[in-house]
Design a protein around this motif. Sequence first.
Motif, PDB file in Angstrom:
ATOM      1  N   LYS A  18       5.740   8.932  -4.254  1.00  0.00           N
ATOM      2  CA  LYS A  18       5.096   8.003  -3.330  1.00  0.00           C
ATOM      3  C   LYS A  18       4.574   8.759  -2.109  1.00  0.00           C
ATOM      4  O   LYS A  18       5.188   9.730  -1.655  1.00  0.00           O
ATOM      5  CB  LYS A  18       6.087   6.926  -2.873  1.00  0.00           C
ATOM      6  CG  LYS A  18       6.649   6.081  -4.003  1.00  0.00           C
ATOM      7  CD  LYS A  18       7.696   5.090  -3.492  1.00  0.00           C
ATOM      8  CE  LYS A  18       8.296   4.284  -4.631  1.00  0.00           C
ATOM      9  NZ  LYS A  18       9.328   3.326  -4.153  1.00  0.00           N
TER      10      LYS A  18
ATOM     11  N   TYR B 150       0.355   4.990  -1.657  1.00  0.00           N
ATOM     12  CA  TYR B 150       0.103   5.497  -3.012  1.00  0.00           C
ATOM     13  C   TYR B 150       1.435   5.631  -3.738  1.00  0.00           C
ATOM     14  O   TYR B 150       2.453   6.006  -3.144  1.00  0.00           O
ATOM     15  CB  TYR B 150      -0.583   6.863  -2.943  1.00  0.00           C
ATOM     16  CG  TYR B 150      -0.990   7.428  -4.292  1.00  0.00           C
ATOM     17  CD1 TYR B 150      -2.116   6.966  -4.955  1.00  0.00           C
ATOM     18  CD2 TYR B 150      -0.227   8.440  -4.892  1.00  0.00           C
ATOM     19  CE1 TYR B 150      -2.487   7.497  -6.186  1.00  0.00           C
ATOM     20  CE2 TYR B 150      -0.593   8.967  -6.113  1.00  0.00           C
ATOM     21  CZ  TYR B 150      -1.722   8.489  -6.769  1.00  0.00           C
ATOM     22  OH  TYR B 150      -2.093   9.008  -7.985  1.00  0.00           O
ATOM     23  N   GLN B 151       1.391   5.307  -5.036  1.00  0.00           N
ATOM     24  CA  GLN B 151       2.578   5.423  -5.878  1.00  0.00           C
ATOM     25  C   GLN B 151       2.177   5.913  -7.263  1.00  0.00           C
ATOM     26  O   GLN B 151       1.186   5.443  -7.825  1.00  0.00           O
ATOM     27  CB  GLN B 151       3.269   4.060  -5.986  1.00  0.00           C
ATOM     28  CG  GLN B 151       4.466   4.031  -6.926  1.00  0.00           C
ATOM     29  CD  GLN B 151       5.113   2.664  -6.947  1.00  0.00           C
ATOM     30  OE1 GLN B 151       5.844   2.280  -6.031  1.00  0.00           O
ATOM     31  NE2 GLN B 151       4.820   1.888  -7.988  1.00  0.00           N
ATOM     32  N   TYR B 152       2.963   6.850  -7.787  1.00  0.00           N
ATOM     33  CA  TYR B 152       2.704   7.375  -9.136  1.00  0.00           C
ATOM     34  C   TYR B 152       4.016   7.342  -9.920  1.00  0.00           C
ATOM     35  O   TYR B 152       4.988   8.015  -9.561  1.00  0.00           O
ATOM     36  CB  TYR B 152       2.164   8.804  -9.059  1.00  0.00           C
ATOM     37  CG  TYR B 152       1.614   9.313 -10.370  1.00  0.00           C
ATOM     38  CD1 TYR B 152       0.251   9.214 -10.660  1.00  0.00           C
ATOM     39  CD2 TYR B 152       2.452   9.898 -11.322  1.00  0.00           C
ATOM     40  CE1 TYR B 152      -0.266   9.681 -11.863  1.00  0.00           C
ATOM     41  CE2 TYR B 152       1.947  10.356 -12.525  1.00  0.00           C
ATOM     42  CZ  TYR B 152       0.600  10.245 -12.787  1.00  0.00           C
ATOM     43  OH  TYR B 152       0.095  10.703 -13.987  1.00  0.00           O
TER      44      TYR B 152
ATOM     45  N   PRO C 222      -0.410   4.788 -14.378  1.00  0.00           N
ATOM     46  CA  PRO C 222       0.702   5.330 -13.590  1.00  0.00           C
ATOM     47  C   PRO C 222       0.504   5.203 -12.082  1.00  0.00           C
ATOM     48  O   PRO C 222       1.484   5.169 -11.344  1.00  0.00           O
ATOM     49  CB  PRO C 222       0.751   6.797 -14.021  1.00  0.00           C
ATOM     50  CG  PRO C 222      -0.635   7.094 -14.502  1.00  0.00           C
ATOM     51  CD  PRO C 222      -1.150   5.826 -15.098  1.00  0.00           C
ATOM     52  N   ALA C 223      -0.773   5.149 -11.633  1.00  0.00           N
ATOM     53  CA  ALA C 223      -1.044   5.167 -10.192  1.00  0.00           C
ATOM     54  C   ALA C 223      -1.318   3.765  -9.662  1.00  0.00           C
ATOM     55  O   ALA C 223      -1.990   2.951 -10.305  1.00  0.00           O
ATOM     56  CB  ALA C 223      -2.229   6.072  -9.894  1.00  0.00           C
TER      57      ALA C 223
ATOM     58  N   SER D  11      -7.181  11.781  -7.828  1.00  0.00           N
ATOM     59  CA  SER D  11      -5.815  11.552  -7.374  1.00  0.00           C
ATOM     60  C   SER D  11      -4.893  11.423  -8.573  1.00  0.00           C
ATOM     61  O   SER D  11      -5.255  10.815  -9.588  1.00  0.00           O
ATOM     62  CB  SER D  11      -5.730  10.278  -6.516  1.00  0.00           C
ATOM     63  OG  SER D  11      -6.547  10.395  -5.372  1.00  0.00           O
ATOM     64  N   GLY D  12      -3.710  12.019  -8.456  1.00  0.00           N
ATOM     65  CA  GLY D  12      -2.758  11.992  -9.557  1.00  0.00           C
ATOM     66  C   GLY D  12      -1.375  12.306  -9.060  1.00  0.00           C
ATOM     67  O   GLY D  12      -1.002  11.963  -7.934  1.00  0.00           O
ATOM     68  N   LEU D  13      -0.600  12.991  -9.902  1.00  0.00           N
ATOM     69  CA  LEU D  13       0.785  13.299  -9.557  1.00  0.00           C
ATOM     70  C   LEU D  13       0.882  14.308  -8.428  1.00  0.00           C
ATOM     71  O   LEU D  13       1.631  14.107  -7.472  1.00  0.00           O
ATOM     72  CB  LEU D  13       1.520  13.817 -10.793  1.00  0.00           C
ATOM     73  CG  LEU D  13       2.956  14.327 -10.561  1.00  0.00           C
ATOM     74  CD1 LEU D  13       3.838  13.200 -10.055  1.00  0.00           C
ATOM     75  CD2 LEU D  13       3.521  14.937 -11.840  1.00  0.00           C
TER      76      LEU D  13
ATOM     77  N   SER E  83       9.440   8.593  -9.858  1.00  0.00           N
ATOM     78  CA  SER E  83       8.274   8.170  -9.086  1.00  0.00           C
ATOM     79  C   SER E  83       7.958   9.163  -7.979  1.00  0.00           C
ATOM     80  O   SER E  83       8.837   9.902  -7.506  1.00  0.00           O
ATOM     81  CB  SER E  83       8.490   6.790  -8.462  1.00  0.00           C
ATOM     82  OG  SER E  83       9.480   6.853  -7.449  1.00  0.00           O
TER      83      SER E  83
END
Length: 280
Positions: free
Chosen positions: A56, A65-67, A74-75, A90-92, A54
């Motif tokens: 964060k 935010y968490q991925y 995933p988000a 927004s992504g990894l 993960s």
Amino acid sequence: MATPLMTTLVVFPLLQGIASGLRVTKVEVPRYLIVGQRANLRCHLALEGEVLYSLKWWKDGKQFYQYIPQNDPPAVVFTVPGITINPARSGLNEVELLDVQTSSSGNYRCEVVAEAPRFKTDFMAANMTIVDTPDTKPRVTGLEPAYRDGETIALNCTSLRSRPPASLTWSLNGQEIPSESLVTYPPTTEGDPALHTSTLGLKLKARTNLFTDGTLELRCSATVHAYEWTTDVSVHLDNVTYSQPHHLPTLQLSDAASPSPQHGAILLISFLTLCLCRRS
């Protein structure tokens, strides 16, 4: 020969342990932004043989935010004051914040966690400050059309409504004016969230050696963190020259008009004769 070999065998595993494992190599957070702009937060990773579980993002200790790559989606976004995320960008590796406000200022931390069995965790943080800029460029008041040599130039420079309050400076012909010629005033505050108005006064003697071709260039600068606004004013020297005073000529009787002594005696005799005749 045994000592160098043993040293190599001991040191190499230590270096390998330091370098291995998931880690955050760099966090990119804008240092300063203006209210209403967008902020791009970037978190750079080195997996070093690990699998990411993960990523964060936290602001001032609150997760927003968490991925998690294996989740669908995933988000996940969490509500935190001052944070508005653009999901489309927004992504990894990057999170975009929209319409930042002064409440968006704070400490931003990227935290990563590796998959089992190690669950290695690493993080890195950086600060971001949102600036509410002044309403206008600094305003200069008190300027007269011209000054005579020795007169006092008394001006005020005001920067309206900013957060934090603007820092003001005066400069003369490109050189900062020393503090003994400045008049400081406490900033005033209004509104919610609070906005601040700053004022800095200037008192300077008009001396001919300060003027170039009869003109003196002054600049007031307002600075809020990395941002600066300036206002320039030209001060003019009065070039009136003073002439010698003009005196009116003293009126004098000419020789022809001056009474002679004989003329005065005749008038006196005539006056006495008239008095005697009135008594008789």
